[in-house]
Motif scaffolding. Structure first.
Motif, PDB file in Angstrom:
ATOM      1  N   ILE A  72      45.143 -12.231 -54.095  1.00  0.00           N
ATOM      2  CA  ILE A  72      46.429 -12.857 -54.418  1.00  0.00           C
ATOM      3  C   ILE A  72      46.431 -13.169 -55.908  1.00  0.00           C
ATOM      4  CG2 ILE A  72      47.970 -14.803 -53.950  1.00  0.00           C
ATOM      5  CD1 ILE A  72      46.225 -15.320 -51.416  1.00  0.00           C
ATOM      6  N   LYS A  73      47.537 -12.913 -56.571  1.00  0.00           N
ATOM      7  CA  LYS A  73      47.680 -13.339 -57.963  1.00  0.00           C
ATOM      8  C   LYS A  73      48.493 -14.629 -57.962  1.00  0.00           C
ATOM      9  CE  LYS A  73      47.853 -10.804 -61.861  1.00  0.00           C
ATOM     10  NZ  LYS A  73      48.411  -9.845 -62.831  1.00  0.00           N
ATOM     11  N   LEU A  74      47.970 -15.650 -58.626  1.00  0.00           N
ATOM     12  CA  LEU A  74      48.594 -16.969 -58.641  1.00  0.00           C
ATOM     13  C   LEU A  74      48.952 -17.397 -60.052  1.00  0.00           C
ATOM     14  CD1 LEU A  74      45.923 -18.810 -56.461  1.00  0.00           C
ATOM     15  CD2 LEU A  74      48.143 -18.022 -55.687  1.00  0.00           C
ATOM     16  N   VAL A  75      50.091 -18.054 -60.204  1.00  0.00           N
ATOM     17  CA  VAL A  75      50.477 -18.719 -61.432  1.00  0.00           C
ATOM     18  C   VAL A  75      50.928 -20.125 -61.018  1.00  0.00           C
ATOM     19  CG1 VAL A  75      52.003 -18.742 -63.430  1.00  0.00           C
ATOM     20  CG2 VAL A  75      51.189 -16.551 -62.517  1.00  0.00           C
ATOM     21  N   PRO A  76      50.050 -21.134 -61.152  1.00  0.00           N
ATOM     22  CA  PRO A  76      50.416 -22.484 -60.700  1.00  0.00           C
ATOM     23  C   PRO A  76      51.598 -23.060 -61.482  1.00  0.00           C
ATOM     24  CG  PRO A  76      48.056 -22.315 -61.115  1.00  0.00           C
ATOM     25  CD  PRO A  76      48.686 -21.067 -61.655  1.00  0.00           C
ATOM     26  N   ASN A  77      52.455 -23.770 -60.773  1.00  0.00           N
ATOM     27  CA  ASN A  77      53.573 -24.452 -61.424  1.00  0.00           C
ATOM     28  C   ASN A  77      53.231 -25.910 -61.693  1.00  0.00           C
ATOM     29  OD1 ASN A  77      53.766 -25.549 -58.892  1.00  0.00           O
ATOM     30  ND2 ASN A  77      55.825 -24.776 -58.467  1.00  0.00           N
ATOM     31  N   ARG A  78      51.955 -26.264 -61.465  1.00  0.00           N
ATOM     32  CA  ARG A  78      51.419 -27.593 -61.781  1.00  0.00           C
ATOM     33  C   ARG A  78      49.910 -27.449 -61.870  1.00  0.00           C
ATOM     34  NH1 ARG A  78      49.088 -29.615 -57.166  1.00  0.00           N
ATOM     35  NH2 ARG A  78      49.793 -28.714 -55.207  1.00  0.00           N
ATOM     36  N   ASN A  79      49.232 -28.429 -62.459  1.00  0.00           N
ATOM     37  CA  ASN A  79      47.773 -28.418 -62.500  1.00  0.00           C
ATOM     38  C   ASN A  79      47.227 -28.638 -61.090  1.00  0.00           C
ATOM     39  OD1 ASN A  79      47.644 -28.020 -65.279  1.00  0.00           O
ATOM     40  ND2 ASN A  79      47.679 -30.211 -65.696  1.00  0.00           N
ATOM     41  N   ILE A  80      46.171 -27.928 -60.749  1.00  0.00           N
ATOM     42  CA  ILE A  80      45.558 -28.042 -59.428  1.00  0.00           C
ATOM     43  C   ILE A  80      44.081 -28.342 -59.629  1.00  0.00           C
ATOM     44  CG2 ILE A  80      44.952 -26.792 -57.320  1.00  0.00           C
ATOM     45  CD1 ILE A  80      47.585 -25.224 -57.708  1.00  0.00           C
ATOM     46  N   GLU A  81      43.629 -29.440 -59.047  1.00  0.00           N
ATOM     47  CA  GLU A  81      42.244 -29.879 -59.214  1.00  0.00           C
ATOM     48  C   GLU A  81      41.275 -29.177 -58.276  1.00  0.00           C
ATOM     49  OE1 GLU A  81      41.152 -31.824 -61.703  1.00  0.00           O
ATOM     50  OE2 GLU A  81      43.231 -31.701 -62.403  1.00  0.00           O
ATOM     51  N   SER A  82      41.684 -28.939 -57.030  1.00  0.00           N
ATOM     52  CA  SER A  82      40.785 -28.329 -56.052  1.00  0.00           C
ATOM     53  C   SER A  82      41.592 -27.573 -55.013  1.00  0.00           C
ATOM     54  CB  SER A  82      39.926 -29.394 -55.375  1.00  0.00           C
ATOM     55  OG  SER A  82      40.738 -30.274 -54.628  1.00  0.00           O
ATOM     56  N   LEU A  83      40.943 -26.595 -54.374  1.00  0.00           N
ATOM     57  CA  LEU A  83      41.591 -25.803 -53.329  1.00  0.00           C
ATOM     58  C   LEU A  83      40.622 -25.586 -52.177  1.00  0.00           C
ATOM     59  CD1 LEU A  83      43.392 -22.917 -55.280  1.00  0.00           C
ATOM     60  CD2 LEU A  83      44.465 -24.783 -54.016  1.00  0.00           C
ATOM     61  N   ILE A  84      41.147 -25.660 -50.967  1.00  0.00           N
ATOM     62  CA  ILE A  84      40.377 -25.408 -49.754  1.00  0.00           C
ATOM     63  C   ILE A  84      41.036 -24.244 -49.017  1.00  0.00           C
ATOM     64  CG2 ILE A  84      39.696 -26.367 -47.499  1.00  0.00           C
ATOM     65  CD1 ILE A  84      38.230 -27.662 -49.837  1.00  0.00           C
ATOM     66  N   ASN A  85      40.205 -23.343 -48.473  1.00  0.00           N
ATOM     67  CA  ASN A  85      40.711 -22.269 -47.614  1.00  0.00           C
ATOM     68  C   ASN A  85      41.087 -22.860 -46.257  1.00  0.00           C
ATOM     69  OD1 ASN A  85      40.220 -19.776 -49.177  1.00  0.00           O
ATOM     70  ND2 ASN A  85      38.093 -20.421 -49.061  1.00  0.00           N
ATOM     71  N   ASP A  86      42.261 -22.552 -45.805  1.00  0.00           N
ATOM     72  CA  ASP A  86      42.738 -22.977 -44.488  1.00  0.00           C
ATOM     73  C   ASP A  86      43.150 -21.686 -43.769  1.00  0.00           C
ATOM     74  OD1 ASP A  86      43.785 -24.293 -42.321  1.00  0.00           O
ATOM     75  OD2 ASP A  86      45.295 -25.413 -43.452  1.00  0.00           O
ATOM     76  N   VAL A  87      42.210 -21.095 -43.015  1.00  0.00           N
ATOM     77  CA  VAL A  87      42.395 -19.759 -42.478  1.00  0.00           C
ATOM     78  C   VAL A  87      42.142 -19.760 -40.979  1.00  0.00           C
ATOM     79  CG1 VAL A  87      41.702 -17.341 -42.653  1.00  0.00           C
ATOM     80  CG2 VAL A  87      41.544 -18.822 -44.665  1.00  0.00           C
ATOM     81  N   GLY A  88      43.093 -19.215 -40.252  1.00  0.00           N
ATOM     82  CA  GLY A  88      42.915 -19.167 -38.810  1.00  0.00           C
ATOM     83  C   GLY A  88      43.796 -18.130 -38.169  1.00  0.00           C
ATOM     84  N   ALA A  89      43.702 -18.077 -36.856  1.00  0.00           N
ATOM     85  CA  ALA A  89      44.518 -17.169 -36.057  1.00  0.00           C
ATOM     86  C   ALA A  89      45.380 -18.003 -35.131  1.00  0.00           C
ATOM     87  CB  ALA A  89      43.622 -16.256 -35.238  1.00  0.00           C
ATOM     88  N   ILE A  90      46.567 -17.526 -34.876  1.00  0.00           N
ATOM     89  CA  ILE A  90      47.425 -18.149 -33.878  1.00  0.00           C
ATOM     90  C   ILE A  90      47.414 -17.201 -32.690  1.00  0.00           C
ATOM     91  CG2 ILE A  90      49.715 -18.988 -33.320  1.00  0.00           C
ATOM     92  CD1 ILE A  90      50.096 -19.344 -36.396  1.00  0.00           C
ATOM     93  N   LEU A  91      46.815 -17.672 -31.612  1.00  0.00           N
ATOM     94  CA  LEU A  91      46.633 -16.874 -30.417  1.00  0.00           C
ATOM     95  C   LEU A  91      47.259 -17.617 -29.251  1.00  0.00           C
ATOM     96  CD1 LEU A  91      45.269 -14.342 -29.200  1.00  0.00           C
ATOM     97  CD2 LEU A  91      43.197 -15.713 -28.952  1.00  0.00           C
TER      98      LEU A  91
END
Length: 155
Positions: free
Chosen positions: A58-77
Motif C-alpha cells: 500500500i502507498k500511504l500519504v498521511p494527512n496527519r502525523n502518526i505515532e504508531s500503527l498496529i496491523n488489524d488483520v482477519g477474516a470474516i467467516l
C-alpha cells in the motif's frame, strides 16, 4: 473514521495488477483501483492457497502525523471475525518504507509518502472456504486505513 484517515494513493506496480478492494463495512471500492496490491490477485475473488504466503503493498500519504500503527488483520467467516494468526495485532511500523525502499518505521509525517509492505501465511489448517479478508492499520482505536477483499482458501 475513514474521513479522518490517511490518504492512500497508487501502489507500486510490483504485482501482476491492481486488486479490487472495498472500504471496510461497505460495498464502495477504493477510488483508485491501484491503491492496494495483493500478490496474485488482480480480480475478486482472491484465491489463497493453503501453505502459501500472500504479500500486500500500500502507498500511504498521511494527512496527519502518526505515532504508531498496529496491523488489524482477519477474516470474516459466516459473519464472525477471526484473526489471521501471525499478523493480527503486530507492529505495522516494522513494515513502513520510504519510497526509495529504505526502512522508515514510525512516526509517520503528515504529507510524506510511505510504502507499507507485509505478507501473511495461509496456514495449512485454515478451512477451505469463501471469506472476506479485512485488513486495516490502526493507531489506537482509529483505523488509519481499512479495506476488505473477497477471498477463497483452496488446497
Amino acid at each position: 473514521m475513514l474521513r479522518k484517515t490517511v490518504l492512500v494513493f497508487a501502489a507500486l506496480v510490483v504485482f501482476a495488477g491492481a486488486t479490487i478492494v472495498n472500504h471496510c463495512d461497505s460495498e464502495i471500492p477504493f477510488e483508485d483501483s491501484t491503491q492496494i496490491s495483493v500478490s496474485d490477485c488482480d480480480r475478486p475473488t482472491c484465491i489463497l492457497k493453503q501453505g502459501s504466503t500472500v504479500s500486500i503493498q500500500i502507498k500511504l500519504v498521511p494527512n496527519r502525523n502518526i505515532e504508531s500503527l498496529i496491523n488489524d488483520v482477519g477474516a470474516i467467516l459466516f459473519n464472525v471475525p477471526l484473526p489471521f494468526i501471525g499478523v493480527d495485532g503486530t507492529n505495522a511500523c516494522d513494515n513502513i518504507y520510504n519510497t526509495d525502499g529504505s526502512k522508515a518505521g514510525c512516526p509517520l509525517k503528515e504529507g510524506a509518502e510511505y510504502i507499507y509492505k507485509n505478507s501473511f501465511p495461509v496456514l495449512a489448517f485454515y478451512p477451505r472456504v469463501a471469506l472476506i479478508v479485512r485488513y486495516s492499520l490502526r493507531e489506537g482505536n482509529d483505523k488509519v486505513i481499512c479495506f476488505e477483499v473477497p477471498a477463497k482458501i483452496t488446497k
